[in-house]
Design a protein around this motif. Sequence first.
Motif, PDB file in Angstrom:
ATOM      1  N   SER A  94       0.834  -1.217   0.000  1.00 47.69           N
ATOM      2  CA  SER A  94       0.000   0.000   0.000  1.00 47.69           C
ATOM      3  C   SER A  94       0.859   1.254   0.000  1.00 47.69           C
ATOM      4  O   SER A  94       0.545   2.242  -0.675  1.00 47.69           O
ATOM      5  N   THR A  95       1.958   1.222   0.773  1.00 49.67           N
ATOM      6  CA  THR A  95       2.867   2.367   0.812  1.00 49.67           C
ATOM      7  C   THR A  95       3.500   2.603  -0.548  1.00 49.67           C
ATOM      8  O   THR A  95       3.657   3.757  -0.993  1.00 49.67           O
ATOM      9  N   MET A  96       3.864   1.522  -1.229  1.00 50.44           N
ATOM     10  CA  MET A  96       4.430   1.644  -2.570  1.00 50.44           C
ATOM     11  C   MET A  96       3.425   2.303  -3.513  1.00 50.44           C
ATOM     12  O   MET A  96       3.760   3.246  -4.248  1.00 50.44           O
ATOM     13  N   TYR A  97       2.173   1.857  -3.477  1.00 49.11           N
ATOM     14  CA  TYR A  97       1.143   2.441  -4.333  1.00 49.11           C
ATOM     15  C   TYR A  97       0.910   3.911  -3.985  1.00 49.11           C
ATOM     16  O   TYR A  97       0.648   4.736  -4.869  1.00 49.11           O
ATOM     17  N   LEU A  98       0.989   4.245  -2.705  1.00 49.56           N
ATOM     18  CA  LEU A  98       0.773   5.625  -2.271  1.00 49.56           C
ATOM     19  C   LEU A  98       1.727   6.587  -2.975  1.00 49.56           C
ATOM     20  O   LEU A  98       1.317   7.648  -3.467  1.00 49.56           O
ATOM     21  N   PHE A  99       3.000   6.216  -3.061  1.00 49.43           N
ATOM     22  CA  PHE A  99       3.975   7.118  -3.663  1.00 49.43           C
ATOM     23  C   PHE A  99       3.806   7.212  -5.172  1.00 49.43           C
ATOM     24  O   PHE A  99       4.121   8.251  -5.774  1.00 49.43           O
ATOM     25  N   PHE A 121       3.159  10.587  -7.408  1.00 47.17           N
ATOM     26  CA  PHE A 121       3.730  10.877  -8.724  1.00 47.17           C
ATOM     27  C   PHE A 121       2.637  11.306  -9.703  1.00 47.17           C
ATOM     28  O   PHE A 121       2.811  12.268 -10.468  1.00 47.17           O
ATOM     29  N   GLY A 122       1.495  10.602  -9.696  1.00 43.75           N
ATOM     30  CA  GLY A 122       0.400  10.965 -10.590  1.00 43.75           C
ATOM     31  C   GLY A 122      -0.101  12.375 -10.330  1.00 43.75           C
ATOM     32  O   GLY A 122      -0.351  13.142 -11.272  1.00 43.75           O
ATOM     33  N   MET A 123      -0.232  12.738  -9.063  1.00 47.79           N
ATOM     34  CA  MET A 123      -0.676  14.090  -8.726  1.00 47.79           C
ATOM     35  C   MET A 123       0.351  15.133  -9.164  1.00 47.79           C
ATOM     36  O   MET A 123      -0.007  16.219  -9.629  1.00 47.79           O
ATOM     37  N   LEU A 134       3.177  27.383 -12.554  1.00 47.05           N
ATOM     38  CA  LEU A 134       3.766  27.768 -11.277  1.00 47.05           C
ATOM     39  C   LEU A 134       4.578  26.622 -10.661  1.00 47.05           C
ATOM     40  O   LEU A 134       5.452  26.848  -9.835  1.00 47.05           O
ATOM     41  N   VAL A 135       4.243  25.381 -11.057  1.00 44.87           N
ATOM     42  CA  VAL A 135       4.979  24.217 -10.555  1.00 44.87           C
ATOM     43  C   VAL A 135       6.291  24.102 -11.324  1.00 44.87           C
ATOM     44  O   VAL A 135       6.292  24.083 -12.559  1.00 44.87           O
ATOM     45  N   PRO A 136       7.430  24.052 -10.646  1.00 46.62           N
ATOM     46  CA  PRO A 136       8.720  23.979 -11.349  1.00 46.62           C
ATOM     47  C   PRO A 136       8.812  22.768 -12.260  1.00 46.62           C
ATOM     48  O   PRO A 136       8.338  21.678 -11.914  1.00 46.62           O
ATOM     49  N   ALA A 137       9.408  22.956 -13.413  1.00 44.68           N
ATOM     50  CA  ALA A 137       9.609  21.851 -14.342  1.00 44.68           C
ATOM     51  C   ALA A 137      10.502  20.783 -13.709  1.00 44.68           C
ATOM     52  O   ALA A 137      11.515  21.094 -13.088  1.00 44.68           O
ATOM     53  N   GLY A 138      10.122  19.541 -13.874  1.00 42.00           N
ATOM     54  CA  GLY A 138      10.908  18.443 -13.335  1.00 42.00           C
ATOM     55  C   GLY A 138      10.403  17.883 -12.026  1.00 42.00           C
ATOM     56  O   GLY A 138      10.900  16.850 -11.561  1.00 42.00           O
ATOM     57  N   VAL A 139       9.413  18.542 -11.418  1.00 44.19           N
ATOM     58  CA  VAL A 139       8.879  18.036 -10.146  1.00 44.19           C
ATOM     59  C   VAL A 139       8.236  16.660 -10.342  1.00 44.19           C
ATOM     60  O   VAL A 139       8.341  15.775  -9.480  1.00 44.19           O
ATOM     61  N   ASP A 140       7.580  16.451 -11.490  1.00 45.67           N
ATOM     62  CA  ASP A 140       6.944  15.163 -11.750  1.00 45.67           C
ATOM     63  C   ASP A 140       7.979  14.048 -11.861  1.00 45.67           C
ATOM     64  O   ASP A 140       7.783  12.947 -11.318  1.00 45.67           O
ATOM     65  N   ASN A 141       9.105  14.326 -12.531  1.00 49.07           N
ATOM     66  CA  ASN A 141      10.166  13.314 -12.616  1.00 49.07           C
ATOM     67  C   ASN A 141      10.826  13.069 -11.266  1.00 49.07           C
ATOM     68  O   ASN A 141      11.231  11.946 -10.956  1.00 49.07           O
ATOM     69  N   LEU A 142      10.928  14.122 -10.455  1.00 48.83           N
ATOM     70  CA  LEU A 142      11.452  13.957  -9.109  1.00 48.83           C
ATOM     71  C   LEU A 142      10.532  13.054  -8.282  1.00 48.83           C
ATOM     72  O   LEU A 142      11.000  12.175  -7.543  1.00 48.83           O
ATOM     73  N   ALA A 143       9.211  13.275  -8.411  1.00 53.50           N
ATOM     74  CA  ALA A 143       8.249  12.435  -7.692  1.00 53.50           C
ATOM     75  C   ALA A 143       8.310  10.997  -8.178  1.00 53.50           C
ATOM     76  O   ALA A 143       8.178  10.059  -7.382  1.00 53.50           O
ATOM     77  N   LEU A 144       8.524  10.793  -9.492  1.00 53.57           N
ATOM     78  CA  LEU A 144       8.649   9.437 -10.019  1.00 53.57           C
ATOM     79  C   LEU A 144       9.906   8.763  -9.477  1.00 53.57           C
ATOM     80  O   LEU A 144       9.881   7.580  -9.098  1.00 53.57           O
ATOM     81  N   SER A 145      11.015   9.501  -9.443  1.00 55.27           N
ATOM     82  CA  SER A 145      12.255   8.957  -8.891  1.00 55.27           C
ATOM     83  C   SER A 145      12.068   8.572  -7.430  1.00 55.27           C
ATOM     84  O   SER A 145      12.548   7.513  -6.977  1.00 55.27           O
ATOM     85  N   LEU A 146      11.363   9.422  -6.677  1.00 59.55           N
ATOM     86  CA  LEU A 146      11.121   9.135  -5.263  1.00 59.55           C
ATOM     87  C   LEU A 146      10.239   7.900  -5.094  1.00 59.55           C
ATOM     88  O   LEU A 146      10.490   7.063  -4.215  1.00 59.55           O
TER      89      LEU A 146
END
Length: 280
Positions: free
Chosen positions: A96-101, A105-107, A117-129
């Motif tokens: 469940s924790t894995m799915y949460l992260f 990333f989807g958000m 207003l959201v800095p470019a690359g935040v989505d890739n950072l969330a995917l990496s995390l």
Amino acid sequence: MANFGGHAIPGSFFLFLGFWLTIKHIIQHYWRTNLQKGKPVTPPVFKRMEYIEGGFAIFASFVGVMVEQFVVDGPHAHLYDTANSSWVKLMNWQHSTMYLFYGIFGMARVACTASNLVPAGVDNLALSLALFVEGFLFYYHVHSRPLLDAHIHSLLLVAVFIASASAMLEVFIRNNIILQLFQGCLFILQGSWFYQIGFVLYPPSGPKWDETLHDNVMFITMCFCWHLAVALLLVTWTCATVWFIMKRFSGRIRDVEIGMRNTSTKAGSQKALLEESDED
């Protein structure tokens, strides 16, 4: 879930995500290299693709959490049993924790697409995390497990941590097609390997594998290399197919645009002649 279905669900999620990323990135690369001249504005369809990707990640994560928590033998949102002084279904909680992260990333993907207003690359950072958390959880998931069980999960970590590093590089190196396709390949590898784990540890039919036999460990290691080779071939075939379709489709678009220009030019010439005749 400690069964075949519990590994087939994330396997399907990663397979779909891997193929989706491959198709999306090769379409965007074709547009950047062949169709962008004179068209500096990003086509609206690319934004829709990002929304679809983010929405799918959020939906799949929600479904994954619900399945892990509220399956018949799941924890049903109970983490600790005070009556027995014990944790409740920690394996389900880890999944469940894995799915949460991945939901985070989807958000992040949706937010980056919707707002400047959201800095470019935040989505890739969330995917990496999300990938790092997946690997981090699985690293401590296999302690004190039988030899084959621990080994087959540790091989998954190879794909997960490399994919995490690749996504982190994309935060700083934007629109690199090699990184993007390699990331899609690693997601396909993860998806197929989740299925392999399910077939080995929880075979739906046939005899159960001997988890202490060293020969099985050797075969599984070799099998992982085969999965990698198949993932590379699938990405190559998908790229070639999409590139061929885009080339034919873009050719028709150019023909239509040329026809429209010629028609507008003729209409403009006729209009100018009529105006000149009226003046005379």
